[in-house]
Design an enzyme around this catalytic site. Structure first.
Site, PDB file in Angstrom:
ATOM      1  N   SER A   1      -6.678 -34.758   2.387  1.00 18.99           N
ATOM      2  CA  SER A   1      -8.034 -34.377   2.775  1.00 18.99           C
ATOM      3  C   SER A   1      -8.535 -33.281   1.852  1.00 18.99           C
ATOM      4  O   SER A   1      -7.745 -32.470   1.344  1.00 18.99           O
ATOM      5  CB  SER A   1      -8.047 -33.866   4.219  1.00 18.99           C
ATOM      6  OG  SER A   1      -9.295 -33.285   4.553  1.00 18.99           O
TER       7      SER A   1
ATOM      8  N   TYR B   1      -4.293 -28.026  10.513  1.00 19.38           N
ATOM      9  CA  TYR B   1      -4.583 -29.290   9.830  1.00 19.38           C
ATOM     10  C   TYR B   1      -4.735 -29.077   8.325  1.00 19.38           C
ATOM     11  O   TYR B   1      -4.126 -29.788   7.525  1.00 19.38           O
ATOM     12  CB  TYR B   1      -5.862 -29.902  10.407  1.00 19.38           C
ATOM     13  CG  TYR B   1      -6.318 -31.151   9.685  1.00 19.38           C
ATOM     14  CD1 TYR B   1      -5.755 -32.386   9.987  1.00 19.38           C
ATOM     15  CD2 TYR B   1      -7.313 -31.101   8.709  1.00 19.38           C
ATOM     16  CE1 TYR B   1      -6.169 -33.539   9.333  1.00 19.38           C
ATOM     17  CE2 TYR B   1      -7.727 -32.249   8.053  1.00 19.38           C
ATOM     18  CZ  TYR B   1      -7.157 -33.463   8.369  1.00 19.38           C
ATOM     19  OH  TYR B   1      -7.562 -34.597   7.714  1.00 19.38           O
TER      20      TYR B   1
END
Length: 269
Positions: free
Chosen positions: A145, A158
């Site tokens: 990501s 995350y």
């Protein structure tokens, strides 16, 4: 690669294949003539996708229902990665984020995130690489990501997990490239996967122009793979963002992160 290898069907194993980017990989690779091994927790959803793609393209599609945040789930997929017929491409897509700040989440939830986002990626990549190196050909795509590019999201693990995935993929990619094997990190930004809705994360404040289509993420990722890139960032807008993140002062990044409140995330498990 031998002539026989050229003639045999290409085979890809995709985790998190029941939704979002994983499902987009399955549809694109099936259309391109690949046999597939689809992995996710939802056996019913996997079987439905497998039946649809088999009916449309006629390729062989296996399914494995497995929770990759568990040892048993990882072990089941590891066994397939080292078995015959061989796997030519591994797509590590399964992952989650938590809609809870670290100080209010549980150790159990945080540990599950790390087992799925980090440990499962490590284990499956390790299992896939040995037979690929022995054959002198193979590909691993680890879905990461843009959140992993130096953005400290307030209270979120995350972004830290995705920073690990990107660094790990680039590092391993450098080491195995001379052996004929490719490892690439695919780092999308906000992507329409249905994940945020399922996790109860309110994304209504995110501008529409920031969103990517999962199919477009896959298409650009595969183009970057063919170009030999170790890290793929789909879409020019996120390429610009990542370039800025790499050179921006840390104080500015922390200020932006406080305003963002950890909304960058995706997950398909």
């Amino acid at each position: 690669m031998t002539d026989a290898a050229h003639l045999s069907p290409r085979r890809a194993l995709i985790t998190g294949a029941s939704l979002g980017i994983g499902e987009a990989f399955a549809r694109r690779l099936a259309a391109d003539g690949w046999d597939l091994i689809l992995v996710a927790r939802d056996a019913g959803r996997l079987d439905a996708i497998a039946a649809e793609l088999t009916g449309r393209y006629g390729h062989r599609i296996e399914t494995i229902s497995a929770d990759l945040s568990t040892d048993d789930g990882c072990a089941a997929v590891e066994r397939r990665l080292v078995a015959d017929p061989p796997v030519d491409m591994l797509v590590n897509n399964a992952g989650i984020s938590l809609n809870t700040p670290f100080v209010r989440s549980t150790v159990e939830d945080e540990a599950r995130l790390l087992r799925l986002n980090v440990l499962a990626v490590l284990r499956l990549t390790h299992a896939a690489l040995r037979p690929m190196i022995e054959r002198g050909v193979g590909t691993v795509i680890n879905v990461s990501s843009v959140a992993g590019f130096g953005v400290p999201m307030p209270g979120s693990t995350y972004s830290a997990s995705k920073a690990w995935v990107t660094n790990f993929s680039e590092s391993i990619g450098l080491s195995v490239a001379p052996l004929g094997v490719r490892v690439m990190a695919l780092c999308p930004g906000y992507t329409r996967t249905g994940y945020h809705e399922r996790a109860g994360i309110d994304m209504t404040g995110t501008p529409r122009w920031l969103w990517l289509r999962a199919a477009d993420v896959v298409d650009e990722g595969l183009r970057d793979l063919r170009k030999g890139k170790l890290v793929s960032v789909p879409s020019w807008k996120y390429k610009l963002a990542v370039a800025g993140l790499r050179h921006a002062p840390r104080r500015l990044l922390r200020s932006v992160a406080r305003d963002t409140r950890g909304r960058v995330g995706r997950g398909d498990d």
